[in-house]
Scaffold this active site. Sequence first.
Site, PDB file in Angstrom:
ATOM      1  N   TYR A 117       0.861  -1.182   0.000  1.00 55.38           N
ATOM      2  CA  TYR A 117       0.000   0.000   0.000  1.00 55.38           C
ATOM      3  C   TYR A 117       0.895   1.228   0.000  1.00 55.38           C
ATOM      4  O   TYR A 117       1.870   1.296   0.748  1.00 55.38           O
ATOM      5  CB  TYR A 117      -0.881   0.015   1.253  1.00 55.38           C
ATOM      6  CG  TYR A 117      -1.704   1.274   1.404  1.00 55.38           C
ATOM      7  CD1 TYR A 117      -3.029   1.322   0.968  1.00 55.38           C
ATOM      8  CD2 TYR A 117      -1.155   2.431   1.953  1.00 55.38           C
ATOM      9  CE1 TYR A 117      -3.782   2.482   1.086  1.00 55.38           C
ATOM     10  CE2 TYR A 117      -1.891   3.598   2.066  1.00 55.38           C
ATOM     11  CZ  TYR A 117      -3.207   3.618   1.633  1.00 55.38           C
ATOM     12  OH  TYR A 117      -3.947   4.769   1.735  1.00 55.38           O
ATOM     13  N   GLU A 147      -3.597   7.317  -4.130  1.00 58.52           N
ATOM     14  CA  GLU A 147      -3.539   6.072  -3.359  1.00 58.52           C
ATOM     15  C   GLU A 147      -3.357   4.874  -4.293  1.00 58.52           C
ATOM     16  O   GLU A 147      -4.157   4.674  -5.206  1.00 58.52           O
ATOM     17  CB  GLU A 147      -4.836   5.906  -2.556  1.00 58.52           C
ATOM     18  CG  GLU A 147      -4.839   4.700  -1.653  1.00 58.52           C
ATOM     19  CD  GLU A 147      -6.147   4.568  -0.883  1.00 58.52           C
ATOM     20  OE1 GLU A 147      -7.213   4.400  -1.530  1.00 58.52           O
ATOM     21  OE2 GLU A 147      -6.111   4.632   0.357  1.00 58.52           O
TER      22      GLU A 147
END
Length: 384
Positions: free
Chosen positions: A108, A190
């Site tokens: 991530y 993101e």
Amino acid sequence: MNIHEYQAKSLLKQAGIAVPAGCVARDVDAAMKAAEELGLPVVVKAQIHAGGRGKAGGVRMCRALEEVNRAASGLLGHVLVTAQTGSEGKTVHTLYIERAQPIARELYLSLLIDRDAEAVALVASTDGGTDIEEVAASHPERIFARPLQHGPSDVLPDLADFLSLPVGQVEPLVGSLYRLFVDKDCSLIELNPLIVNDQGGLVALDAKIAFDDNALFRHPELEAMRDPLEEDPREREARKFGLNYIALDGRIGCMVNGAGLAMATMDIIQLKGDRPANFLDVGGGVTEEAVAEAFRLLLGDVHVRSILVNIFGGIVRCDIIARGLLEAVKTHPMRVPVVMRLVGTNEQEGRRLVKQAGLDVRWAGNLDEAAEMAVAAAREGDPS
Ligand code: ADP
Ligand code: MG
């Protein structure tokens, strides 16, 4: 403003970040053709402005053309309900067909604004592909979060160490992401997941980008990426008239001039025990036509049970507010009580116009009283 995954990936690609090959498809035939061109296996991905698609069946691995056909027909035109869409879900109008990637690890990585630190912040995790809020809650040690006070270079060694990647691999990726973030006035980039593939390469497998609306005037190329189908229709209408309107989930419609006063109005509604249905700042130079549109938005909103008008007339003239209301009720009858606190420039004229038209408006002397009256008025409709 948010954009779709496929649009975010085109920006990443331009910035020199690796993304899988993919094609947009808006019908089943185009999806099949894309799969043939890309080569199987492919992943068929629903393009909606919400995450959590994988768990909801919106991301489908297809090893044969027949599966592409089934996935595309099953998604296009259908409503997808994910953990992020709310129970009403979102209709899928567009698919992204992407070459399936071999995944060794799912990481991530995101950049966002840290308002406390007044800096861009970087968040990373070794647990990519899952709900990052959940990871943060259950395994905070798996989250790396740092404000980038002087750009990303200071944090690169620690970040690379944390993700068990060579600094030489992390540096160009984070450098490009940071430049993209700043150049395009982003509020969020993101990558979840950012994968390490079987060759050890870093590839952005999912991408979410959001932009600061107040900076969009500097980026006409981004404005062109706006998807009106993804936006709240009320917010879309309001924007056409230059109104600062944000839909909320309460039941007291608010019409206020000035963002500060609008926020104070929402606060006091909460204090009196109810919730605002919207934020609305009509602004200083508002026209009668825009005020009418604002009233139509509130009167046409089925969630609105009473309306609180709080105008502190300075640049805004109270008679313009009154004229706007008179215009709106021609098409949208006053089906809920309207409480007005109207003070300042042309206050008397505003009141006179409303009274002359015979509208059943409830007048309040100050904001405290107005909020109390609006909350009480909304309760009149409650089942006893
Ligand atoms: P969402 O976050 O909305 O669930 P993602 O794009 O992250 O959607 O996809 C969900 C999961 O599907 C990913 O975590 C990944 O495991 C898998 N996936 C997505 N795209 C691909 C792809 N091109 N190749 C292989 N797997 C993929
Ligand atoms: Mg994802």
